[in-house]
Design a protein around this motif. Sequence first.
Motif: not given
Length: 122
Positions: A21-23, A30-31, A74-78
Motif C-alpha cells: 500500500x502507498x498512502x 499519478x503513482x 488516497x491509497x494506491x495498492x500493488x
Amino acid sequence: QLQLVESGGGLVQPGGSLRLSCATSGWAYAITWFHQAPGKEREGVSYISSYGGNTDYADSVKGRFTISRDNDKNTVYLQMNSLRPDDTGVYYCAACRQCAANWRRTSAQGHWGQGTQVTVSS
C-alpha cells in the motif's frame, strides 16, 4: 509537500503473494511503484494514472502484479502474486503530475516514499 508512506512488505515464500500500500496526502498524482534489488538501480515496475484509468507494467511483472487505487482513501495498492526470489528488494512508491510517457524514469518523479522491504525466500 506530498507525503507518501508505503506498507505491506515482508517475508514470503516463492509463489506467495503480498499486497503493498502507498498512502498519500493527496490524490491528484499519478503513482509509480519502483523496485530496487540489492546492489541494483531502482526500476519502475508499475504505473497508475491519477484517476486510475491508465495502468502500465514492466514486462517482468505483467500477469503477476496488479496496481489499483482508491482515491477516497488516497491509497494506491500493488497486489503481487507468484512472487519470485528476484522480486526481492525495496519497493518505493513515487508520485508525478504527468509522467505517462516516461514513468519508468526516476527523474520523472517528484515525490518519493521511504520504501518497504520485500523478501522472497524459502
